[in-house]
Design a protein around this motif. Structure first.
Motif, mmCIF file in Angstrom:
data_model
loop_
_atom_site.group_PDB
_atom_site.id
_atom_site.type_symbol
_atom_site.label_atom_id
_atom_site.label_comp_id
_atom_site.label_asym_id
_atom_site.label_seq_id
_atom_site.Cartn_x
_atom_site.Cartn_y
_atom_site.Cartn_z
ATOM 1 N N PHE A 120 7.099 -13.598 3.661
ATOM 2 C CA PHE A 120 8.042 -12.538 3.266
ATOM 3 C C PHE A 120 7.976 -12.309 1.760
ATOM 4 N N ARG A 121 7.870 -11.069 1.368
ATOM 5 C CA ARG A 121 7.863 -10.752 -0.067
ATOM 6 C C ARG A 121 8.639 -9.453 -0.289
ATOM 7 N N ASN A 122 9.512 -9.506 -1.268
ATOM 8 C CA ASN A 122 10.304 -8.316 -1.572
ATOM 9 C C ASN A 122 9.481 -7.387 -2.463
ATOM 10 N N GLU A 123 8.464 -6.788 -1.862
ATOM 11 C CA GLU A 123 7.516 -5.972 -2.620
ATOM 12 C C GLU A 123 8.222 -4.791 -3.283
ATOM 13 N N ILE A 124 7.843 -4.516 -4.509
ATOM 14 C CA ILE A 124 8.478 -3.412 -5.246
ATOM 15 C C ILE A 124 7.990 -2.074 -4.712
ATOM 16 N N TYR A 129 7.451 1.315 -10.138
ATOM 17 C CA TYR A 129 6.047 1.000 -9.885
ATOM 18 C C TYR A 129 5.723 -0.415 -10.338
ATOM 19 N N ARG A 130 4.639 -0.939 -9.786
ATOM 20 C CA ARG A 130 4.087 -2.179 -10.344
ATOM 21 C C ARG A 130 3.188 -1.762 -11.488
ATOM 22 N N ALA A 131 3.481 -2.301 -12.682
ATOM 23 C CA ALA A 131 2.726 -1.892 -13.863
ATOM 24 C C ALA A 131 1.239 -2.201 -13.689
ATOM 25 N N ILE A 169 0.968 -0.565 6.797
ATOM 26 C CA ILE A 169 0.974 -2.025 6.944
ATOM 27 C C ILE A 169 0.101 -2.733 5.913
ATOM 28 N N PHE A 170 -0.396 -1.996 4.917
ATOM 29 C CA PHE A 170 -1.183 -2.652 3.863
ATOM 30 C C PHE A 170 -0.280 -3.571 3.035
ATOM 31 N N ARG A 171 0.890 -3.098 2.698
ATOM 32 C CA ARG A 171 1.818 -3.901 1.901
ATOM 33 C C ARG A 171 3.182 -3.884 2.578
ATOM 34 N N MET A 172 3.522 -4.995 3.209
ATOM 35 C CA MET A 172 4.771 -5.064 3.960
ATOM 36 C C MET A 172 5.697 -6.085 3.327
ATOM 37 N N ARG A 173 6.956 -6.019 3.702
ATOM 38 C CA ARG A 173 7.890 -7.019 3.179
ATOM 39 C C ARG A 173 7.920 -8.239 4.107
ATOM 40 N N LYS A 206 -9.657 -2.072 -1.605
ATOM 41 C CA LYS A 206 -8.467 -2.865 -1.947
ATOM 42 C C LYS A 206 -8.625 -4.267 -1.373
ATOM 43 N N GLU A 207 -7.828 -5.181 -1.936
ATOM 44 C CA GLU A 207 -7.903 -6.583 -1.492
ATOM 45 C C GLU A 207 -7.577 -6.737 -0.005
ATOM 46 N N LEU A 208 -8.463 -7.465 0.670
ATOM 47 C CA LEU A 208 -8.224 -7.801 2.072
ATOM 48 C C LEU A 208 -7.965 -9.299 2.200
ATOM 49 N N GLU A 209 -8.710 -10.071 1.430
ATOM 50 C CA GLU A 209 -8.600 -11.524 1.524
ATOM 51 C C GLU A 209 -8.782 -12.125 0.139
ATOM 52 N N THR A 243 -8.605 -20.132 1.542
ATOM 53 C CA THR A 243 -8.936 -18.766 1.948
ATOM 54 C C THR A 243 -7.668 -18.193 2.556
ATOM 55 N N SER A 244 -7.305 -16.999 2.123
ATOM 56 C CA SER A 244 -6.015 -16.447 2.522
ATOM 57 C C SER A 244 -6.154 -14.969 2.848
ATOM 58 N N ILE A 245 -5.885 -14.660 4.103
ATOM 59 C CA ILE A 245 -6.055 -13.263 4.515
ATOM 60 C C ILE A 245 -4.789 -12.778 5.211
ATOM 61 N N GLY A 246 -4.444 -11.529 4.975
ATOM 62 C CA GLY A 246 -3.294 -10.938 5.646
ATOM 63 C C GLY A 246 -3.732 -10.413 7.005
ATOM 64 N N LEU A 247 -3.046 -10.872 8.046
ATOM 65 C CA LEU A 247 -3.414 -10.433 9.397
ATOM 66 C C LEU A 247 -3.170 -8.934 9.550
ATOM 67 N N ASP A 248 -2.072 -8.456 8.991
ATOM 68 C CA ASP A 248 -1.751 -7.035 9.122
ATOM 69 C C ASP A 248 -2.763 -6.179 8.346
ATOM 70 N N ARG A 249 -3.183 -6.704 7.206
ATOM 71 C CA ARG A 249 -4.168 -5.974 6.405
ATOM 72 C C ARG A 249 -5.506 -5.923 7.129
ATOM 73 N N MET A 250 -5.820 -7.025 7.799
ATOM 74 C CA MET A 250 -7.055 -7.064 8.579
ATOM 75 C C MET A 250 -6.947 -6.061 9.735
HETATM 76 P P1 ATP Z 1 -1.674 -8.083 -3.698
HETATM 77 O O1 ATP Z 1 -2.382 -8.212 -5.029
HETATM 78 O O2 ATP Z 1 -2.223 -6.988 -2.816
HETATM 79 O O3 ATP Z 1 -0.175 -8.057 -3.821
HETATM 80 P P2 ATP Z 1 -1.812 -10.898 -3.507
HETATM 81 O O4 ATP Z 1 -2.970 -11.161 -4.406
HETATM 82 O O5 ATP Z 1 -0.433 -11.089 -3.993
HETATM 83 O O6 ATP Z 1 -1.953 -9.412 -2.909
HETATM 84 P P3 ATP Z 1 -2.130 -13.260 -1.971
HETATM 85 O O7 ATP Z 1 -0.894 -13.879 -2.487
HETATM 86 O O8 ATP Z 1 -3.438 -13.746 -2.447
HETATM 87 O O9 ATP Z 1 -2.024 -11.672 -2.174
HETATM 88 O O10 ATP Z 1 -2.049 -13.263 -0.397
HETATM 89 C C1 ATP Z 1 -3.186 -13.424 0.426
HETATM 90 C C2 ATP Z 1 -3.366 -12.272 1.387
HETATM 91 O O11 ATP Z 1 -2.145 -11.953 2.053
HETATM 92 C C3 ATP Z 1 -3.778 -10.968 0.702
HETATM 93 O O12 ATP Z 1 -5.175 -10.929 0.507
HETATM 94 C C4 ATP Z 1 -3.327 -9.929 1.703
HETATM 95 O O13 ATP Z 1 -4.292 -9.762 2.721
HETATM 96 C C5 ATP Z 1 -2.101 -10.564 2.312
HETATM 97 N N1 ATP Z 1 -0.879 -9.995 1.738
HETATM 98 C C6 ATP Z 1 -0.287 -10.323 0.574
HETATM 99 N N2 ATP Z 1 0.824 -9.605 0.383
HETATM 100 C C7 ATP Z 1 0.943 -8.799 1.465
HETATM 101 C C8 ATP Z 1 1.904 -7.824 1.869
HETATM 102 N N3 ATP Z 1 2.957 -7.554 1.136
HETATM 103 N N4 ATP Z 1 1.705 -7.193 3.054
HETATM 104 C C9 ATP Z 1 0.637 -7.470 3.818
HETATM 105 N N5 ATP Z 1 -0.286 -8.379 3.488
HETATM 106 C C10 ATP Z 1 -0.142 -9.041 2.339
#
Ligand code: ATP
Length: 513
Positions: A249-253, A100-102, A259-263, A331-334, A373-380
């Motif tokens: 790209f992020r190697n999410e834990i 998990y992420r702590a 599609i909220f949190r993708m790699r 949850k965070e969108l942008e 300003t930074s938004i995830g397209l997939d999250r949107m």
């Molecule tokens: P989180 O806390 O959810 O990991 P973050 O604060 O690391 O997100 P930022 O680095 O600020 O996210 O990235 C900007 C935007 O990119 C986020 O608001 C989100 O919409 C999107 N985003 C970040 N990581 C991911 C992911 N793994 N999958 C989909 N969208 C992502």
């Protein structure tokens, strides 16, 4: 909770069943947290990207776009701080062996306190009826205040510990709060460790000369390293912005929320360069502007809220998230971040190249400050899609599943349906398709009864169904049926284009900002 989970399951299965999102490499049992966009999904995603680009680039004289490469010189990630600090704190449960992420475990705990507050508010609203004043209640009710204070104190302590790299305290906090593993139910935790989220790869053919690269974890750095190129060639004057959309790209834990949190995902980012000292003002302005953009889509003001950060990233002097009410909660969108001059200064240092702006009004060179300003397209996409998916009970007692997408974003704008497959009706319908397809993405459907065809279009969010019937042969009119109200009107074929255009134009929607 169960209701939320059910709703989320419906979202995921609807996305698959109706050709929006597929799991990547599904025939090989998929790849964790990687997804493909299908025939309808790709259109919705493209329309969201365009809606952002129009608002950000086309409508702002002082913002231009770029498209930088995913591969970048490896020193970029040293300079940006990603090599040393782009980490998530992870913790394992020794019994379930789940990771998990702590910080997320702790945030989820606080979200439960928020849910308790919401419950108290609902109960009180019921008790007091019309005389209920929500604001007064949440600022005076002892129980609500204590939940709120507890939550704030927890987040503050976590923020401090993460900032000071005090991972032992993060673990202590998890233990004090008696957080259990959702899978095993046990409190048997490992220590908290840092884990770097960047994917590495190699450039070059031979092992000795190959260069270690990273897949970019954000699009922002492509903008910073091009700051001077764009400023000079575009003769840009501060304040100005550079925008781009593209893969990151992020190697999410932990990646288990569809599609909220993708790699592999897509970002839409804009870096706005300002005079030092004015960043606070611009930060506030961009917070407001971005919220307005979201609200212009009409997805409900109550579904958004700001979350101001206590824990700031190494580059920021202020940061806030726009949170959206997803099926699993807010949850965070942008993110809106005041990044100071950290990135440009750091690239100047690491590259040895001067990165300064000459301000002719001040007659002075300086390193600009940045508000992003930074938004995830997939999250949107997920926000729009999950908000739109609804089950309605109709007057006759039947139910319909309808995707009430903002029409400006809908994948297919209109479906053209001949009432029957004879008497020349298909020919007229196909003729309408041939005309409209130059302007809009339209579909033709002649299979099954017209009621079933309406339902099929409702399920993919098509805002208009146009039916060609026997009256069309007499007077050149067709029925236009509106998805949300199911109202039907008779219009002339030659008016169709302007009727649809009026409803779906960027101007109509973005003018609400
Ligand atoms: P989180 O806390 O959810 O990991 P973050 O604060 O690391 O997100 P930022 O680095 O600020 O996210 O990235 C900007 C935007 O990119 C986020 O608001 C989100 O919409 C999107 N985003 C970040 N990581 C991911 C992911 N793994 N999958 C989909 N969208 C992502």
């Amino acid at each position: 909770m169960a209701k939320q989970e059910d709703q989320f399951k419906k979202v995921v299965s609807h996305a698959k069943e109706y050709g929006f999102v597929f799991q990547s490499s599904e025939i090989y049992d998929g790849l964790g947290a990687v997804y493909d966009y299908a025939q309808n999904g790709v259109e919705l995603k493209k329309n969201i990207r365009e809606y952002w680009w129009k608002a950000m680039v086309q409508l702002n004289e002082n913002i231009v776009g770029i498209d930088s490469a995913i591969f970048m010189h490896p020193t970029v990630w040293k300079a940006s701080g990603h090599v040393d600090a782009f980490n998530d704190p992870l913790i394992d449960n020794k019994d379930s062996k789940k990771r998990y992420r702590a910080d997320v475990l702790i945030e989820d705990y606080v979200a439960k306190l928020d849910a308790k507050i919401e419950k108290e508010v609902k109960k009180a609203a019921k008790r007091f009826g019309d005389s209920f004043n929500k604001n007064e209640f949440i600022t005076t009710n002892a129980r609500v205040i204590s939940y709120k204070e507890k939550g704030e104190a927890i987040l503050k302590r976590m923020g401090k510990s993460l900032e000071n790299e005090d991972l032992a305290d993060v673990k202590a906090l998890i233990e004090e709060l008696e957080i259990v593993c959702p899978v095993s139910g046990s409190k048997n935790w490992t220590d908290v460790k840092q884990f770097n989220l960047m994917f590495g790869t190699k450039l070059g053919a031979s092992a000795d000369s190959a260069m270690d690269l990273y897949l970019r974890p954000e699009t922002a750095q492509g903008i910073f390293v091009n700051f001077l190129n764009v400023q000079k060639t575009g003769r840009m004057k501060i304040p100005f912005g550079i925008a781009q959309t593209g893969k990151a790209f992020r190697n999410e834990i932990v990646a288990r929320q569809f599609i909220f949190r993708m790699r592999e995902f897509e970002q839409m980012e804009m870096q706005f360069f300002v005079r030092p000292g004015t960043q606070k003002e611009w930060y506030e302005k961009w917070k407001e502007t971005r919220l307005k953009w979201h609200l212009s889509l009409g997805m409900g003001e109550e579904n958004y809220r700001f979350h101001n950060h206590d824990k700031l990233a190494h580059y920021a002097d202020a940061a806030a998230d726009i949170e959206f009410k997803f099926p699993f909660g807010f949850k965070e969108l942008e993110g809106i971040h005041s990044r100071t001059d950290f990135d440009l200064s750091s690239h100047e240092k690491f590259s040895g190249k001067k990165i300064k702006y000459f301000d002719t009004e001040l007659n002075e060179h300086y390193t600009p400050y940045v508000v992003e300003t930074s938004i995830g397209l997939d999250r949107m996409f997920l926000a729009v899609f999950s908000n739109a998916l609804q089950e309605e009970t109709l007057e006759n007692g039947t139910t319909r599943t309808v995707l009430k997408l903002p029409s400006v974003l809908a994948p297919v704008k209109a479906a053209i349906l001949p009432l029957v497959k004879k008497d020349g009706l298909p020919e007229i319908a196909k003729n309408i398709v041939s005309n409209l397809k130059w302007e809009f993405n339209v579909a033709y459907d002649e299979k099954d009864a017209v009621g079933r065809r309406y339902r099929r279009q409702d399920a993919v969010g098509t805002p208009f169904c146009i039916t060609v019937d026997h009256d069309t042969l007499k007077d050149n009119t067709v029925t236009i049926r509106y998805r949300d109200s199911m109202e039907q009107k008779r219009v002339k074929i030659e008016e169709l284009q302007s009727v649809i255009k009026k409803e779906i134009s960027h101007k109509k929607w973005l003018m609400r900002m």
